[in-house]
Scaffold this motif. Structure first.
Motif, PDB file in Angstrom:
ATOM      1  N   SER A 198       0.852  -1.182   0.000  1.00  0.00           N
ATOM      2  CA  SER A 198       0.000   0.000   0.000  1.00  0.00           C
ATOM      3  C   SER A 198       0.894   1.239   0.000  1.00  0.00           C
ATOM      4  CB  SER A 198      -0.905   0.018   1.231  1.00  0.00           C
ATOM      5  OG  SER A 198      -0.139   0.270   2.413  1.00  0.00           O
ATOM      6  N   PHE A 199       0.361   2.335  -0.475  1.00  0.00           N
ATOM      7  CA  PHE A 199       1.144   3.571  -0.482  1.00  0.00           C
ATOM      8  C   PHE A 199       1.479   3.993   0.942  1.00  0.00           C
ATOM      9  CE2 PHE A 199       1.505   8.254  -0.663  1.00  0.00           C
ATOM     10  CZ  PHE A 199       2.590   8.342  -1.514  1.00  0.00           C
ATOM     11  N   SER A 200       0.560   3.780   1.851  1.00  0.00           N
ATOM     12  CA  SER A 200       0.791   4.125   3.249  1.00  0.00           C
ATOM     13  C   SER A 200       1.971   3.356   3.822  1.00  0.00           C
ATOM     14  CB  SER A 200      -0.471   3.844   4.072  1.00  0.00           C
ATOM     15  OG  SER A 200      -0.236   4.083   5.444  1.00  0.00           O
ATOM     16  N   GLU A 201       2.084   2.077   3.480  1.00  0.00           N
ATOM     17  CA  GLU A 201       3.205   1.258   3.963  1.00  0.00           C
ATOM     18  C   GLU A 201       4.541   1.828   3.492  1.00  0.00           C
ATOM     19  OE1 GLU A 201       2.272  -3.365   4.319  1.00  0.00           O
ATOM     20  OE2 GLU A 201       1.639  -2.557   2.385  1.00  0.00           O
ATOM     21  N   LEU A 202       4.594   2.194   2.228  1.00  0.00           N
ATOM     22  CA  LEU A 202       5.857   2.688   1.685  1.00  0.00           C
ATOM     23  C   LEU A 202       6.167   4.096   2.172  1.00  0.00           C
ATOM     24  CD1 LEU A 202       5.737   1.263  -1.951  1.00  0.00           C
ATOM     25  CD2 LEU A 202       6.830   0.323   0.091  1.00  0.00           C
TER      26      LEU A 202
END
Length: 410
Positions: free
Chosen positions: A61-65
């Motif tokens: 997910s973008f949040s993870e990265l």
């Protein structure tokens, strides 16, 4: 910070010098594509959905990265190119979830510039190829992110950065690569290309250059950035016809002239990089005197003479190699740079020669006088010139071919 832009050869525009920096740079081209994209791949033409579904890589997910890279902080930037910026991040080794900085596994996160045009197509090509091809000399793609307008790629982290930085960055962090390390890197990169050209893969890399050769902690070379890779010709076809893309100074002349792409196009690019490693000079440098700006054109006349070759060798590695071995490496570069593609060796032949030279680089003896000794006895060098061609060929195939033939298998 730079503009995260790297100029590319494009059929409709002038040629540009496109040096990248850092951890694998990026791409620039034309035509942003949507979810209906189709990519020619090592297993045939596949849609975007098929490519992503068949991938064994993690979908981040973008949040993870964002968490893994500390919100893409500027001090996390490893490099930048036409594709976008590359950031350092951390994930848990087992779950691959975001981890605290300094813990877990280090990763390199390449983030696509949202205003990039061909970026999506090249983002997909990277997943397509690195999702199927595994080799010690190819960088490992850990995962990807496709969320709204965000497109990112997650790679294994390569602690020593790019070959480009080690050859051309003049600062205290990047020490000049020794002769032995240059030969190790050359061999590793050659093995990577040989694998791509093998019957197993049948892939043309199309963008071989120093910024796309990354180095791990032991200076093992791995090819990165597969955004321009193409499947090789099939059946009775001799080439792939494609729009001319790549980086000025590295692209083979016949490909630039016709758009006809073959594995021998990669071989030419390898010859350019090998020449850069010998000389310590960039393929193209507008800051050099006019006749020296194009490295291949300038250096070629010097590469077959014991007396002349020392004028183009990188002074920073003087004394670290034997003259005969330097000439043999130079001769391999010359063969790779043959104007006629059929006269270029295949990469398996290049690997074989470079493997042989790994064992001879440090050996001395009467026949392998060191470069330092040759400097001291330069007045005697001229008498060797008439036989230098045979010296170069020794160890490659035992004898020299006629000028119209290649000394390495084609």
């Amino acid at each position: 910070m730079g503009s995260c832009f790297s100029a590319r050869i494009k059929a409709e525009s002038p040629l540009h010098n496109g040096a990248n920096s850092g951890h694998g740079g990026g791409k620039y081209g034309n035509g942003m594509s949507g979810s209906s994209s189709r990519i020619s791949s090592v297993s045939g033409t596949r849609t975007e959905g098929e490519i992503l579904q068949s991938s064994n890589m993690k979908s981040f997910s973008f949040s993870e990265l964002r968490t893994a890279t500390r919100n893409f902080r500027p001090d996390s930037v490893l490099g930048e190119g036409g594709f976008g910026c590359v950031f350092k991040g951390w994930v848990d080794e087992n779950s691959l979830t975001a981890a605290k900085p300094g813990t877990g596994m280090v990763i390199a996160v390449k983030r696509l510039n949202q205003e990039g045009f061909q970026g999506h197509q090249e983002w997909l090509a990277e997943i397509n190829y690195l999702g199927q091809l595994y080799h010690p000399n190819l960088v490992k793609l850990v995962g990807y992110c496709l969320e709204d307008d965000h497109r990112l790629l997650v790679y294994e982290f390569m602690p020593k950065g790019s070959l480009e930085n080690h050859l051309f960055r003049r600062n205290s962090y990047f020490q000049p690569l020794s002769w032995n390390l240059r030969m190790k890197v050359a061999l590793g990169a050659a093995k990577g290309l040989a694998f791509l050209h093998s019957d197993e893969a049948k892939v043309i890399y199309r963008d071989f250059k120093t910024s796309n050769v990354l180095l791990d902690s032991n200076f093992n070379a791995k090819l990165s950035d597969f955004g321009l890779a193409k499947d090789g010709p099939t059946g009775d076809k001799s080439h792939v016809s494609t729009r001319v893309m790549g980086t000025y100074g590295y692209a083979a002349p016949e490909y630039m002239a016709t758009g006809h792409l073959t594995a021998r196009s990669d071989v030419y690019s390898f010859g350019v990089v090998l020449l850069e490693m010998l000389t310590g000079k960039r393929a193209v440098d507008k800051n050099r005197p006019s006749r020296e700006q194009n490295l291949v054109e300038w250096a070629k006349p010097y590469l077959t003479s014991k007396r002349k070759i020392l004028q183009v060798m990188d002074a920073r590695i003087e004394g670290q190699y034997t003259l005969d071995v330097a000439l043999k490496v130079a001769y391999v570069a010359l063969q790779c740079l043959s104007i006629e593609p059929k006269l270029r060796p295949n990469m398996n032949a290049v690997v074989k020669v470079l493997e042989q030279l790994q064992d001879t680089g440090d050996k001395g003896g009467p026949r392998n006088a060191s470069v330092q000794t040759s400097h001291q006895n330069s007045r005697n060098a001229a008498k060797f010139q008439s036989k230098n061609t045979n010296d170069v060929c020794n160890g490659i195939n035992g004898s020299c071919p006629q000028p119209s033939a290649s000394p390495l298998p084609t």
